[in-house]
Design a protein around this motif. Structure first.
Motif, PDB file in Angstrom:
ATOM      1  N   GLU A 131      93.957  45.588  38.897  1.00 17.17           N
ATOM      2  CA  GLU A 131      94.699  46.264  39.967  1.00 17.17           C
ATOM      3  C   GLU A 131      93.953  47.514  40.394  1.00 17.17           C
ATOM      4  O   GLU A 131      93.373  48.204  39.563  1.00 17.17           O
ATOM      5  CB  GLU A 131      96.076  46.722  39.473  1.00 17.17           C
ATOM      6  N   ARG A 132      94.019  47.780  41.694  1.00 23.33           N
ATOM      7  CA  ARG A 132      93.539  49.055  42.233  1.00 23.33           C
ATOM      8  C   ARG A 132      94.649  49.603  43.115  1.00 23.33           C
ATOM      9  O   ARG A 132      95.156  48.901  43.971  1.00 23.33           O
ATOM     10  CB  ARG A 132      92.296  48.860  43.089  1.00 23.33           C
ATOM     11  N   SER A 133      95.004  50.846  42.885  1.00 22.39           N
ATOM     12  CA  SER A 133      95.975  51.532  43.727  1.00 22.39           C
ATOM     13  C   SER A 133      95.261  52.779  44.240  1.00 22.39           C
ATOM     14  O   SER A 133      95.011  53.709  43.469  1.00 22.39           O
ATOM     15  CB  SER A 133      97.211  51.891  42.905  1.00 22.39           C
ATOM     16  N   GLU A 134      94.893  52.768  45.511  1.00 19.78           N
ATOM     17  CA  GLU A 134      93.988  53.778  46.046  1.00 19.78           C
ATOM     18  C   GLU A 134      94.411  55.205  45.707  1.00 19.78           C
ATOM     19  O   GLU A 134      95.546  55.611  45.940  1.00 19.78           O
ATOM     20  CB  GLU A 134      93.847  53.635  47.563  1.00 19.78           C
ATOM     21  N   ASN A 135      93.442  55.926  45.119  1.00 24.08           N
ATOM     22  CA  ASN A 135      93.600  57.328  44.709  1.00 24.08           C
ATOM     23  C   ASN A 135      94.706  57.551  43.687  1.00 24.08           C
ATOM     24  O   ASN A 135      95.125  58.688  43.470  1.00 24.08           O
ATOM     25  CB  ASN A 135      93.809  58.233  45.931  1.00 24.08           C
ATOM     26  N   LYS A 136      95.169  56.479  43.044  1.00 22.46           N
ATOM     27  CA  LYS A 136      96.230  56.607  42.035  1.00 22.46           C
ATOM     28  C   LYS A 136      95.879  55.977  40.689  1.00 22.46           C
ATOM     29  O   LYS A 136      96.054  56.597  39.661  1.00 22.46           O
ATOM     30  CB  LYS A 136      97.520  55.977  42.558  1.00 22.46           C
ATOM     31  N   ALA A 137      95.388  54.719  40.713  1.00 22.36           N
ATOM     32  CA  ALA A 137      95.171  54.035  39.438  1.00 22.36           C
ATOM     33  C   ALA A 137      94.200  52.865  39.560  1.00 22.36           C
ATOM     34  O   ALA A 137      94.053  52.271  40.623  1.00 22.36           O
ATOM     35  CB  ALA A 137      96.507  53.524  38.896  1.00 22.36           C
ATOM     36  N   ILE A 138      93.565  52.559  38.426  1.00 22.42           N
ATOM     37  CA  ILE A 138      92.714  51.387  38.270  1.00 22.42           C
ATOM     38  C   ILE A 138      93.094  50.768  36.932  1.00 22.42           C
ATOM     39  O   ILE A 138      93.205  51.478  35.925  1.00 22.42           O
ATOM     40  CB  ILE A 138      91.215  51.763  38.239  1.00 22.42           C
ATOM     41  N   LYS A 139      93.332  49.465  36.933  1.00 24.12           N
ATOM     42  CA  LYS A 139      93.695  48.779  35.686  1.00 24.12           C
ATOM     43  C   LYS A 139      92.655  47.700  35.404  1.00 24.12           C
ATOM     44  O   LYS A 139      92.325  46.896  36.272  1.00 24.12           O
ATOM     45  CB  LYS A 139      95.080  48.138  35.810  1.00 24.12           C
ATOM     46  N   LEU A 140      92.142  47.698  34.170  1.00 22.94           N
ATOM     47  CA  LEU A 140      91.155  46.715  33.731  1.00 22.94           C
ATOM     48  C   LEU A 140      91.763  45.853  32.637  1.00 22.94           C
ATOM     49  O   LEU A 140      92.472  46.356  31.765  1.00 22.94           O
ATOM     50  CB  LEU A 140      89.914  47.420  33.168  1.00 22.94           C
ATOM     51  N   ILE A 141      91.461  44.558  32.709  1.00 26.16           N
ATOM     52  CA  ILE A 141      91.901  43.636  31.663  1.00 26.16           C
ATOM     53  C   ILE A 141      90.717  42.753  31.265  1.00 26.16           C
ATOM     54  O   ILE A 141      89.755  42.621  32.036  1.00 26.16           O
ATOM     55  CB  ILE A 141      93.099  42.768  32.123  1.00 26.16           C
ATOM     56  N   PRO A 142      90.772  42.124  30.092  1.00 22.19           N
ATOM     57  CA  PRO A 142      89.686  41.230  29.691  1.00 22.19           C
ATOM     58  C   PRO A 142      89.585  40.035  30.651  1.00 22.19           C
ATOM     59  O   PRO A 142      90.593  39.475  31.066  1.00 22.19           O
ATOM     60  CB  PRO A 142      90.091  40.769  28.290  1.00 22.19           C
ATOM     61  N   SER A 143      88.353  39.667  30.987  1.00 26.79           N
ATOM     62  CA  SER A 143      88.150  38.483  31.819  1.00 26.79           C
ATOM     63  C   SER A 143      87.835  37.266  30.949  1.00 26.79           C
ATOM     64  O   SER A 143      87.764  36.153  31.428  1.00 26.79           O
ATOM     65  CB  SER A 143      87.037  38.717  32.843  1.00 26.79           C
ATOM     66  N   GLU A 144      87.630  37.505  29.666  1.00 27.90           N
ATOM     67  CA  GLU A 144      87.439  36.431  28.684  1.00 27.90           C
ATOM     68  C   GLU A 144      88.309  36.758  27.482  1.00 27.90           C
ATOM     69  O   GLU A 144      88.851  37.852  27.383  1.00 27.90           O
ATOM     70  CB  GLU A 144      85.963  36.361  28.265  1.00 27.90           C
ATOM     71  N   LYS A 145      88.391  35.829  26.552  1.00 24.25           N
ATOM     72  CA  LYS A 145      89.224  36.053  25.369  1.00 24.25           C
ATOM     73  C   LYS A 145      88.752  37.283  24.605  1.00 24.25           C
ATOM     74  O   LYS A 145      87.584  37.437  24.304  1.00 24.25           O
ATOM     75  CB  LYS A 145      89.180  34.817  24.464  1.00 24.25           C
ATOM     76  N   ALA A 146      89.677  38.173  24.323  1.00 29.41           N
ATOM     77  CA  ALA A 146      89.376  39.395  23.567  1.00 29.41           C
ATOM     78  C   ALA A 146      89.988  39.265  22.171  1.00 29.41           C
ATOM     79  O   ALA A 146      90.862  38.428  21.952  1.00 29.41           O
ATOM     80  CB  ALA A 146      89.969  40.596  24.297  1.00 29.41           C
ATOM     81  N   PRO A 147      89.537  40.111  21.219  1.00 36.18           N
ATOM     82  CA  PRO A 147      90.086  40.040  19.857  1.00 36.18           C
ATOM     83  C   PRO A 147      91.598  40.310  19.812  1.00 36.18           C
ATOM     84  O   PRO A 147      92.278  39.890  18.891  1.00 36.18           O
ATOM     85  CB  PRO A 147      89.328  41.123  19.101  1.00 36.18           C
ATOM     86  N   PHE A 148      92.121  41.026  20.809  1.00 32.39           N
ATOM     87  CA  PHE A 148      93.556  41.290  20.922  1.00 32.39           C
ATOM     88  C   PHE A 148      93.853  41.585  22.384  1.00 32.39           C
ATOM     89  O   PHE A 148      92.956  41.909  23.155  1.00 32.39           O
ATOM     90  CB  PHE A 148      93.991  42.454  20.012  1.00 32.39           C
ATOM     91  N   GLU A 149      95.123  41.480  22.759  1.00 36.33           N
ATOM     92  CA  GLU A 149      95.501  41.776  24.140  1.00 36.33           C
ATOM     93  C   GLU A 149      95.332  43.260  24.397  1.00 36.33           C
ATOM     94  O   GLU A 149      95.776  44.090  23.604  1.00 36.33           O
ATOM     95  CB  GLU A 149      96.951  41.357  24.389  1.00 36.33           C
ATOM     96  N   VAL A 150      94.688  43.566  25.511  1.00 34.26           N
ATOM     97  CA  VAL A 150      94.402  44.962  25.815  1.00 34.26           C
ATOM     98  C   VAL A 150      94.348  45.171  27.326  1.00 34.26           C
ATOM     99  O   VAL A 150      93.980  44.260  28.069  1.00 34.26           O
ATOM    100  CB  VAL A 150      93.072  45.402  25.133  1.00 34.26           C
ATOM    101  N   ALA A 151      94.758  46.338  27.757  1.00 33.21           N
ATOM    102  CA  ALA A 151      94.620  46.751  29.154  1.00 33.21           C
ATOM    103  C   ALA A 151      94.160  48.203  29.153  1.00 33.21           C
ATOM    104  O   ALA A 151      94.630  49.012  28.347  1.00 33.21           O
ATOM    105  CB  ALA A 151      95.935  46.608  29.902  1.00 33.21           C
ATOM    106  N   LEU A 152      93.230  48.535  30.031  1.00 31.92           N
ATOM    107  CA  LEU A 152      92.723  49.890  30.163  1.00 31.92           C
ATOM    108  C   LEU A 152      93.131  50.403  31.537  1.00 31.92           C
ATOM    109  O   LEU A 152      92.946  49.700  32.526  1.00 31.92           O
ATOM    110  CB  LEU A 152      91.199  49.922  30.043  1.00 31.92           C
ATOM    111  N   ARG A 153      93.696  51.598  31.573  1.00 33.34           N
ATOM    112  CA  ARG A 153      94.156  52.157  32.850  1.00 33.34           C
ATOM    113  C   ARG A 153      93.645  53.572  33.027  1.00 33.34           C
ATOM    114  O   ARG A 153      93.694  54.378  32.099  1.00 33.34           O
ATOM    115  CB  ARG A 153      95.689  52.197  32.905  1.00 33.34           C
ATOM    116  N   TRP A 154      93.180  53.846  34.229  1.00 33.13           N
ATOM    117  CA  TRP A 154      92.891  55.211  34.646  1.00 33.13           C
ATOM    118  C   TRP A 154      93.962  55.576  35.647  1.00 33.13           C
ATOM    119  O   TRP A 154      94.143  54.854  36.639  1.00 33.13           O
ATOM    120  CB  TRP A 154      91.515  55.297  35.311  1.00 33.13           C
ATOM    121  N   GLU A 155      94.688  56.648  35.391  1.00 32.62           N
ATOM    122  CA  GLU A 155      95.717  57.115  36.318  1.00 32.62           C
ATOM    123  C   GLU A 155      95.319  58.487  36.835  1.00 32.62           C
ATOM    124  O   GLU A 155      94.917  59.352  36.050  1.00 32.62           O
ATOM    125  CB  GLU A 155      97.084  57.157  35.625  1.00 32.62           C
ATOM    126  N   LEU A 156      95.419  58.660  38.144  1.00 32.19           N
ATOM    127  CA  LEU A 156      94.998  59.900  38.791  1.00 32.19           C
ATOM    128  C   LEU A 156      96.174  60.574  39.470  1.00 32.19           C
ATOM    129  O   LEU A 156      97.037  59.905  40.038  1.00 32.19           O
ATOM    130  CB  LEU A 156      93.908  59.608  39.827  1.00 32.19           C
TER     131      LEU A 156
END
Length: 132
Positions: A61-86
């Motif tokens: 997800e991209r929310s202009e000038n507010k947030a970016i969310k990253l998720i694994p595009s392949e199987k990861a060792p555990f479920e994870v999401a990385l977010r930058w919030e501005l």
């Protein structure tokens, strides 16, 4: 879900900080030394964490000038999401928060939460160092 986060203030306007973070090619500059085999595009990054795992992340997800969310595009060792919030503090001051949400069982939490916190702290400090 385990949430690990840190916040800093950057002396740039929110659109400059967002422009930097929204391009995953820039994220290599935020990574610690134990990250190698980096490859990236605007929307995806692949890398290896020394003695741990290979990861591939993509922009979810991209929310202009507010947030970016990253998720694994392949199987990861555990479920994870990385977010930058501005958040705009002033015209030339932006509050940036880096958040990792990870689905860790008790054993994984004991092993991974320390390194994940170090990663969050490192990236927040590196972002402030790079952008001011």
């Amino acid at each position: 879900m385990t949430t690990i986060q840190n916040t800093t203030e950057i002396n740039k306007n929110v659109s400059e900080v967002y422009a930097f973070l929204t391009d995953l090619n820039n994220h290599e500059q935020l990574m610690p030394e134990n990250i190698y085999n980096w490859s990236s595009t605007n929307d995806e990054a692949r890398f290896t964490i020394q003695n741990m795992a290979k990861l591939a992340l993509r922009v979810d997800e991209r929310s202009e000038n507010k947030a970016i969310k990253l998720i694994p595009s392949e199987k990861a060792p555990f479920e994870v999401a990385l977010r930058w919030e501005l958040q705009v503090v002033e015209d030339t001051l932006t509050k940036a928060t880096f958040i990792i949400d990870a689905d860790l069982n008790m054993m994984m939490k004991m092993i991974a939460s320390g390194p994940l916190q170090k990663l969050v702290d490192y990236q927040i400090n590196k972002l402030k160092e790079l952008l001011g």
